[in-house]
Design an enzyme around this catalytic site. Structure first.
Site, PDB file in Angstrom:
ATOM      1  CE1 TYR A 125      -8.939  11.561 -14.628  1.00  0.00           C
ATOM      2  CE2 TYR A 125      -7.325  13.325 -14.702  1.00  0.00           C
ATOM      3  CZ  TYR A 125      -7.628  11.983 -14.655  1.00  0.00           C
ATOM      4  OH  TYR A 125      -6.622  11.058 -14.616  1.00  0.00           O
ATOM      5  CG  ASP A 164      -1.798   1.166   1.384  1.00  0.00           C
ATOM      6  OD1 ASP A 164      -1.530   2.209   0.764  1.00  0.00           O
ATOM      7  OD2 ASP A 164      -2.784   1.066   2.139  1.00  0.00           O
ATOM      8  CB  ALA A 198      -9.508  11.075  -6.403  1.00  0.00           C
ATOM      9  CB  SER A 244      -9.344   3.855 -11.396  1.00  0.00           C
ATOM     10  OG  SER A 244      -8.624   3.079 -10.522  1.00  0.00           O
ATOM     11  CB  THR A 270      -9.804   0.616 -15.559  1.00  0.00           C
ATOM     12  OG1 THR A 270      -9.741   1.999 -15.201  1.00  0.00           O
ATOM     13  CG2 THR A 270      -8.940   0.358 -16.772  1.00  0.00           C
ATOM     14  CE  LYS A 287      -3.537  10.053 -13.500  1.00  0.00           C
ATOM     15  NZ  LYS A 287      -2.802   8.899 -12.937  1.00  0.00           N
TER      16      LYS A 287
HETATM   17  P1  NAP Z   1      -7.297   0.319 -11.895  1.00  0.00           P
HETATM   18  O1  NAP Z   1      -7.352  -0.968 -12.580  1.00  0.00           O
HETATM   19  O2  NAP Z   1      -8.369   0.598 -10.892  1.00  0.00           O
HETATM   20  O3  NAP Z   1      -5.856   0.520 -11.246  1.00  0.00           O
HETATM   21  C1  NAP Z   1      -5.579   1.475 -10.247  1.00  0.00           C
HETATM   22  C2  NAP Z   1      -4.705   0.787  -9.249  1.00  0.00           C
HETATM   23  O4  NAP Z   1      -4.255   1.696  -8.218  1.00  0.00           O
HETATM   24  C3  NAP Z   1      -5.439  -0.341  -8.543  1.00  0.00           C
HETATM   25  O5  NAP Z   1      -4.672  -1.507  -8.624  1.00  0.00           O
HETATM   26  C4  NAP Z   1      -5.545   0.168  -7.126  1.00  0.00           C
HETATM   27  O6  NAP Z   1      -5.605  -0.859  -6.180  1.00  0.00           O
HETATM   28  C5  NAP Z   1      -4.247   0.932  -7.027  1.00  0.00           C
HETATM   29  N1  NAP Z   1      -4.173   1.704  -5.800  1.00  0.00           N
HETATM   30  C6  NAP Z   1      -5.028   2.642  -5.333  1.00  0.00           C
HETATM   31  N2  NAP Z   1      -4.628   3.080  -4.132  1.00  0.00           N
HETATM   32  C7  NAP Z   1      -3.490   2.402  -3.832  1.00  0.00           C
HETATM   33  C8  NAP Z   1      -2.596   2.413  -2.726  1.00  0.00           C
HETATM   34  N3  NAP Z   1      -2.784   3.178  -1.654  1.00  0.00           N
HETATM   35  N4  NAP Z   1      -1.516   1.580  -2.750  1.00  0.00           N
HETATM   36  C9  NAP Z   1      -1.315   0.760  -3.797  1.00  0.00           C
HETATM   37  N5  NAP Z   1      -2.118   0.701  -4.866  1.00  0.00           N
HETATM   38  C10 NAP Z   1      -3.197   1.521  -4.886  1.00  0.00           C
HETATM   39  O7  NAP Z   1      -7.388   1.525 -12.950  1.00  0.00           O
HETATM   40  P2  NAP Z   1      -6.462   1.931 -14.203  1.00  0.00           P
HETATM   41  O8  NAP Z   1      -7.345   2.758 -15.060  1.00  0.00           O
HETATM   42  O9  NAP Z   1      -5.763   0.758 -14.739  1.00  0.00           O
HETATM   43  O10 NAP Z   1      -5.434   2.939 -13.515  1.00  0.00           O
HETATM   44  C11 NAP Z   1      -4.025   2.786 -13.606  1.00  0.00           C
HETATM   45  C12 NAP Z   1      -3.367   4.130 -13.846  1.00  0.00           C
HETATM   46  O11 NAP Z   1      -3.681   4.574 -15.156  1.00  0.00           O
HETATM   47  C13 NAP Z   1      -3.832   5.234 -12.906  1.00  0.00           C
HETATM   48  O12 NAP Z   1      -2.742   6.073 -12.593  1.00  0.00           O
HETATM   49  C14 NAP Z   1      -4.829   5.991 -13.761  1.00  0.00           C
HETATM   50  O13 NAP Z   1      -5.039   7.329 -13.343  1.00  0.00           O
HETATM   51  C15 NAP Z   1      -4.112   5.919 -15.096  1.00  0.00           C
HETATM   52  N6  NAP Z   1      -4.918   6.223 -16.272  1.00  0.00           N
HETATM   53  C16 NAP Z   1      -6.100   5.602 -16.477  1.00  0.00           C
HETATM   54  C17 NAP Z   1      -6.854   5.924 -17.598  1.00  0.00           C
HETATM   55  C18 NAP Z   1      -8.190   5.264 -17.828  1.00  0.00           C
HETATM   56  O14 NAP Z   1      -8.978   5.792 -18.617  1.00  0.00           O
HETATM   57  N7  NAP Z   1      -8.464   4.132 -17.226  1.00  0.00           N
HETATM   58  C19 NAP Z   1      -6.383   6.864 -18.528  1.00  0.00           C
HETATM   59  C20 NAP Z   1      -5.158   7.474 -18.296  1.00  0.00           C
HETATM   60  C21 NAP Z   1      -4.430   7.143 -17.159  1.00  0.00           C
HETATM   61  P3  NAP Z   1      -7.081  -1.392  -5.685  1.00  0.00           P
HETATM   62  O15 NAP Z   1      -7.965  -1.549  -6.851  1.00  0.00           O
HETATM   63  O16 NAP Z   1      -6.749  -2.653  -5.007  1.00  0.00           O
HETATM   64  O17 NAP Z   1      -7.617  -0.321  -4.783  1.00  0.00           O
END
Ligand code: NAP
Length: 258
Positions: A158, A64, A96, A198, A196, A165
């Site tokens: 956002y 974490d 967030a 998040s 996803t 970011k």
């Molecule tokens: P995701 O599958 O929900 O991944 C986010 C990850 O962050 C999850 O594994 C979550 O763990 C982890 N996390 C949150 N709090 C944490 C903590 N305190 N310690 C360790 N891990 C923690 O969503 P994703 O879309 O793939 O996101 C990955 C990255 O890509 C993020 O930085 C996101 O902002 C970025 N991104 C996403 C998009 C999009 O459209 N999806 C676009 C551009 C950038 P848990 O689920 O176990 O809480």
């Protein structure tokens, strides 16, 4: 296909099969890398391991990023597993509070702001700090993180994540400036919207997905496979001259004007 044969890497941020980090993991595994992963807590452990256990040789441990002692323990154990060396670190973590991803940014609470910035931006510095001796021991390496267009333009709902970011992209530049002398490169991938866990927390996310597909030059969404291939490139020697950059994997969306 670019090879990562013989390279050892850490990927932080797999929640489930839709996670960007899982797309990256599959691409990096296919390219021959040896990988270590984290899960957030006991509840997430079986979900993450169900995926990572399908990759032979993978190691998966708790981390974490809000807890210094967990980051220390994670990097110590992974360091021992990789004989004191590391070639790349993938940071794919953000968080967030849901109430801060709707309505107006002006209403963000102090606690919500601090939480988003801590998990989504500071954690890149915190984890890179612990990875540093391992990357140095390998003679250099590559660190990468995931950003989004909301870092540079105000994207509806956002909100605080856009501010996080922007901080994250600045962290990339400062880390790159610090670590270049050690032949360590630091970059961000600015990804187009991907469905996803998040992302679904952002109010109006479906609209963002549709708009990206309609208005981007390639007239489609991007896939986690495409992000994975860019991550492989950034981890590989093929990107040896690139550091401090934000690379867009967004079907070209960011170049469009009115
Ligand atoms: P995701 O599958 O929900 O991944 C986010 C990850 O962050 C999850 O594994 C979550 O763990 C982890 N996390 C949150 N709090 C944490 C903590 N305190 N310690 C360790 N891990 C923690 O969503 P994703 O879309 O793939 O996101 C990955 C990255 O890509 C993020 O930085 C996101 O902002 C970025 N991104 C996403 C998009 C999009 O459209 N999806 C676009 C551009 C950038 P848990 O689920 O176990 O809480």
């Amino acid at each position: 296909m670019t090879s990562l044969q013989g390279k050892r890497g850490i990927i932080l941020g797999i929640a489930n099969k839709n996670s960007i980090a899982w797309g990256i993991a599959q691409a990096m595994h296919a390219a021959g890398a040896q990988l270590a992963f984290n899960f957030l807590n006991e509840r997430m452990e079986p979900k993450v391991k169900k995926l990572t256990d399908t990759l032979p040789g993978a190691m998966t441990l708790a981390c974490d990023v809000t807890k210094d002692e967990e980051i220390d323990a994670f990097f110590k154990q992974v360091g021992e597993h990789f004989d004191g060396q590391l070639d790349f670190l993938v940071h794919s973590i953000a968080f967030a509070n849901r109430e801060d991803l709707e309505g107006r940014f002006v209403d963000t609470s102090r606690a919500g702001f601090n939480l988003a910035l801590e998990i989504s931006a500071y954690s890149l510095a915190a984890t890179t700090q612990r990875a540093l001796p391992l990357l140095q021991a390998a003679g250099g390496g590559s660190v990468m993180t995931m950003s989004y267009y909301g870092a540079e333009k105000a994207v509806s709902a956002y909100n605080v994540m856009g501010v996080a970011k922007a901080a994250l992209e600045a962290c990339v530049r400062y880390l790159a400036a610090d670590l270049g002398v050690d032949n360590i490169r630091v970059n961000a991938i600015s990804a187009g919207p991907v469905n996803t866990l998040s992302a679904r927390g952002i109010r109006g996310f479906t609209g963002m997905l549709n708009e990206a597909a309609e208005k981007s030059p390639l007239r489609r969404r991007i896939t986690t496979e495409e992000i994975g291939q860019t991550a492989v490139f950034l981890a590989s020697d093929g990107s040896s001259g690139i550091t401090g950059e934000t690379l867009y994997v967004d079907a070209g969306y960011n170049i469009m004007g009115v």
